[in-house]
Design an enzyme around this catalytic site. Structure first.
Site, mmCIF file in Angstrom:
data_model
loop_
_atom_site.group_PDB
_atom_site.id
_atom_site.type_symbol
_atom_site.label_atom_id
_atom_site.label_comp_id
_atom_site.label_asym_id
_atom_site.label_seq_id
_atom_site.Cartn_x
_atom_site.Cartn_y
_atom_site.Cartn_z
ATOM 1 N N HIS A 52 0.845 -1.195 0.000
ATOM 2 C CA HIS A 52 0.000 0.000 0.000
ATOM 3 C C HIS A 52 0.885 1.251 0.000
ATOM 4 O O HIS A 52 2.021 1.221 0.481
ATOM 5 C CB HIS A 52 -0.887 0.034 1.240
ATOM 6 C CG HIS A 52 -1.984 -0.971 1.234
ATOM 7 N ND1 HIS A 52 -3.149 -0.773 1.935
ATOM 8 C CD2 HIS A 52 -2.116 -2.180 0.620
ATOM 9 C CE1 HIS A 52 -3.948 -1.810 1.773
ATOM 10 N NE2 HIS A 52 -3.332 -2.687 0.979
ATOM 11 N N GLU A 54 0.743 3.931 1.839
ATOM 12 C CA GLU A 54 1.140 4.369 3.175
ATOM 13 C C GLU A 54 2.298 3.542 3.724
ATOM 14 O O GLU A 54 3.228 4.087 4.319
ATOM 15 C CB GLU A 54 -0.043 4.254 4.161
ATOM 16 C CG GLU A 54 -1.255 5.048 3.783
ATOM 17 C CD GLU A 54 -2.294 4.254 3.010
ATOM 18 O OE1 GLU A 54 -3.497 4.460 3.255
ATOM 19 O OE2 GLU A 54 -1.910 3.426 2.155
ATOM 20 N N CYS A 82 -6.626 2.113 5.403
ATOM 21 C CA CYS A 82 -7.244 0.863 5.840
ATOM 22 C C CYS A 82 -6.721 0.531 7.248
ATOM 23 O O CYS A 82 -5.776 1.167 7.726
ATOM 24 C CB CYS A 82 -6.900 -0.259 4.855
ATOM 25 S SG CYS A 82 -5.179 -0.814 4.945
ATOM 26 N N CYS A 85 -2.891 -0.060 7.404
ATOM 27 C CA CYS A 85 -2.078 1.154 7.294
ATOM 28 C C CYS A 85 -2.206 2.028 8.537
ATOM 29 O O CYS A 85 -1.234 2.659 8.959
ATOM 30 C CB CYS A 85 -2.440 1.919 6.022
ATOM 31 S SG CYS A 85 -1.965 1.011 4.531
#
Length: 162
Positions: A52, A54, A82, A85
């Protein structure tokens, strides 16, 4: 307004993901008014569930600062984080998270995780920074993806006029 400046940087990262065929989510880590790390979604390219934006940005910031704790830093991300993260941001002791578009498809738990005092740390969260622009790039991506899928299906099953 500094928030817009840094969210624009995150949007540039999202555009990079878009151009690579990834869901366009971008993130930047800021320290003392300067971007020190960037990330964008790479789940498809890397075939990794954790790739991801992040996570990528936080990992780069930790390497740059030679510490897994980066409490002086702020994270800017184009889509509401999410739970994974948010956990990474808490673990890194990020001071504040700014996000653009809220996660509408699923429940992100952002507020609950941010205020749960997990890991003996709370993170401040502010949403809606350049929300329209952040939503727009996601909408553009999914619209173009649907059009590609539709064209692909039509190419595989040509309709006859008989």
């Amino acid at each position: 307004m500094a928030e817009k400046k840094f969210m624009k940087s995150a949007l540039k990262c999202a555009r990079k993901a878009f151009d690579e065929g990834e869901v366009p989510i971008g993130a930047v880590v800021v320290l003392d008014g300067k971007v020190i790390a960037r990330g964008h979604n790479r789940r498809t390219k890397r075939q990794m569930a954790t790739a991801h934006a992040e996570i990528e940005a936080i990992e780069k910031a930790c390497r740059k600062l030679h510490s897994w704790r980066i409490p002086e830093c702020e994270l800017y991300v184009t889509l509401e984080p999410c739970p994974m993260c948010m956990g990474a941001a808490l673990n890194a002791r990020i001071r504040k998270i700014y996000f653009g578009a809220p996660e509408d498809k699923g429940r992100s738990l952002t507020s609950e995780i941010a205020n749960a005092n997990l890991l003996n740390h709370k993170v401040e969260v502010e949403g809606g920074v350049m929300e329209e622009e952040c939503r727009a790039i996601l909408s553009e991506f999914f619209s173009s993806m649907r059009q590609r899928e539709k064209a692909k299906k039509q190419g595989e099953n040509p309709q006859s006029d008989e």
